[in-house]
Design an enzyme around this catalytic site. Structure first.
Site, PDB file in Angstrom:
ATOM      1  CG  HIS A 106      -1.640  -1.382   1.308  1.00 31.37           C
ATOM      2  ND1 HIS A 106      -2.658  -1.811   0.492  1.00 31.37           N
ATOM      3  CD2 HIS A 106      -1.362  -2.438   2.138  1.00 31.37           C
ATOM      4  CE1 HIS A 106      -2.996  -3.048   0.830  1.00 31.37           C
ATOM      5  NE2 HIS A 106      -2.229  -3.452   1.817  1.00 31.37           N
ATOM      6  CD  GLU A 143      -1.813  -3.608   5.152  1.00 31.99           C
ATOM      7  OE1 GLU A 143      -3.016  -3.362   4.970  1.00 31.99           O
ATOM      8  OE2 GLU A 143      -1.207  -4.496   4.543  1.00 31.99           O
ATOM      9  CG  HIS A 198       0.821  -6.740   2.512  1.00 35.93           C
ATOM     10  ND1 HIS A 198      -0.077  -5.878   1.932  1.00 35.93           N
ATOM     11  CD2 HIS A 198       1.706  -7.069   1.529  1.00 35.93           C
ATOM     12  CE1 HIS A 198       0.241  -5.691   0.657  1.00 35.93           C
ATOM     13  NE2 HIS A 198       1.320  -6.405   0.390  1.00 35.93           N
ATOM     14  CD  GLU A 280      -1.545  -9.910   4.605  1.00 36.45           C
ATOM     15  OE1 GLU A 280      -1.470  -8.974   5.432  1.00 36.45           O
ATOM     16  OE2 GLU A 280      -2.065  -9.788   3.485  1.00 36.45           O
TER      17      GLU A 280
HETATM   18 ZN    ZN Z   1      -1.868  -5.209   2.835  1.00 39.41          ZN
END
Ligand code: ZN
Length: 316
Positions: A106, A143, A198, A280
């Protein structure tokens, strides 16, 4: 699993920037991946809220963290005071001559560029949004700030081992890049390994990390045939080292306790021609995971675990 033992993050006794270990045994947590859905590919439940949230800096003192305002400015005056690293002589080490691309998931500015990031791009198996805002903790820690912070820590560790490190974005662009461009950056760099960083946005009670591996995809301009096996090797080593470095357990909601998931719907993986995985690191929507993700000392452990996994893969 030793799931609750690490709830209060304890600082590592040694110096923060100790060298990455060259050889680390796998923690045995990584077996076969169970195909599961969910994860970061689509906007998680909290994404809309995340897009509106004002990210706030984590409270943990004493270690560098991204500035709370986003995106980071690109003006010369801002650049001189930003968290961007200064050019420095490359260290020599076991990873000298190797190239690692780190993809901070992102972008803090995505929320202000919804039209651009909603543009559809081809990902081989179909089309998908250029990028997404990512999720955030309930308190508003985005995030996109987490991924930048961990990625910068990871860069420092890998450069200390001699690696050439390229970030797909460093808070130095207003939004994106799009997922297809993120893949192309790794390809163009001829990367020996690529890791996309992430944190997830799942339901409260869902905890732990998972590494996402590319599925075999062929068609639509994507061909992961050659990277499936090395990416799994990379992912298994990262998962094992992440367990050891952070004390975190593999996800209790994806991957059947292996910490591994395989997906064919992520453009960043489908379009890669070099070994690549996503990680993640935890679930931002779970309060206990969020307490870890917002801790600078825990993020350093996360970066260390990823770095040692990459190191283990490259030195195998
Ligand atoms: Zn993400």
């Amino acid at each position: 699993m030793r799931y609750d033992e690490f709830a209060p993050p304890t600082p590592r006794p040694g110096p923060r920037r100790r060298p990455v270990f060259a050889a680390v045994a796998l923690a045995g947590a990584c077996l076969t991946a169970a195909g599961c859905g969910g994860g970061d590919g689509g906007p998680p439940p909290g994404d809309a809220k995340a897009g509106a949230a004002r990210p706030s800096a984590p409270a943990s003192p004493g270690t560098p963290s991204p500035r709370p305002s986003a995106p980071e400015a690109t003006s010369p005056s801002a650049a001189s005071t930003s968290a961007k690293p200064k050019p420095k002589p490359a260290a020599r080490g076991p990873l000298t001559g190797r190239t690692v691309v780190i993809d901070p998931g992102h972008n803090p500015g995505n929320r202000d560029h919804t039209r651009e990031i909603n543009t559809q791009v081809a990902i081989g198996t179909g089309h998908k949004e250029c990028d997404t805002t990512g999720t955030a903790t309930d308190a508003g820690y985005a995030e996109a700030l987490f991924t930048l912070d961990v990625s910068r820590r990871l860069r420092t560790l890998l450069e200390g081992e001699g690696a050439k490190v390229v970030l797909t974005q460093d808070g130095d662009r207003p939004f994106g890049p799009c997922v297809d461009e993120r893949a192309r950056i790794g390809n163009a760099a001829g990367a020996d390994a690529v890791v996309s960083v992430h944190a997830d946005g799942s339901a409260t009670g869902n905890r732990g990390f998972h590494v996402i591996l590319p599925a075999a995809v062929s068609g639509g301009g994507a061909d992961t045939t050659k990277i499936v096996a090395p990416s799994r090797e990379l992912g298994e080593r990262i998962a094992g080292n992440f367990v050891r470095a952070t004390g975190s357990a593999p996800s209790n909601y994806i991957g059947g306790d292996t910490g591994l998931d395989t997906r064919d719907d992520l453009g960043g993986l489908n379009l890669s021609t070099v070994p690549k995985v996503f990680i993640e690191c935890g679930n931002m929507r779970d309060p206990r995971d969020a307490a870890l993700l917002t801790s600078a000392s825990w993020r350093q452990k996360a970066a260390l675990g990823i770095a040692e996994g990459i190191n283990s893969y490259l030195m195998r």
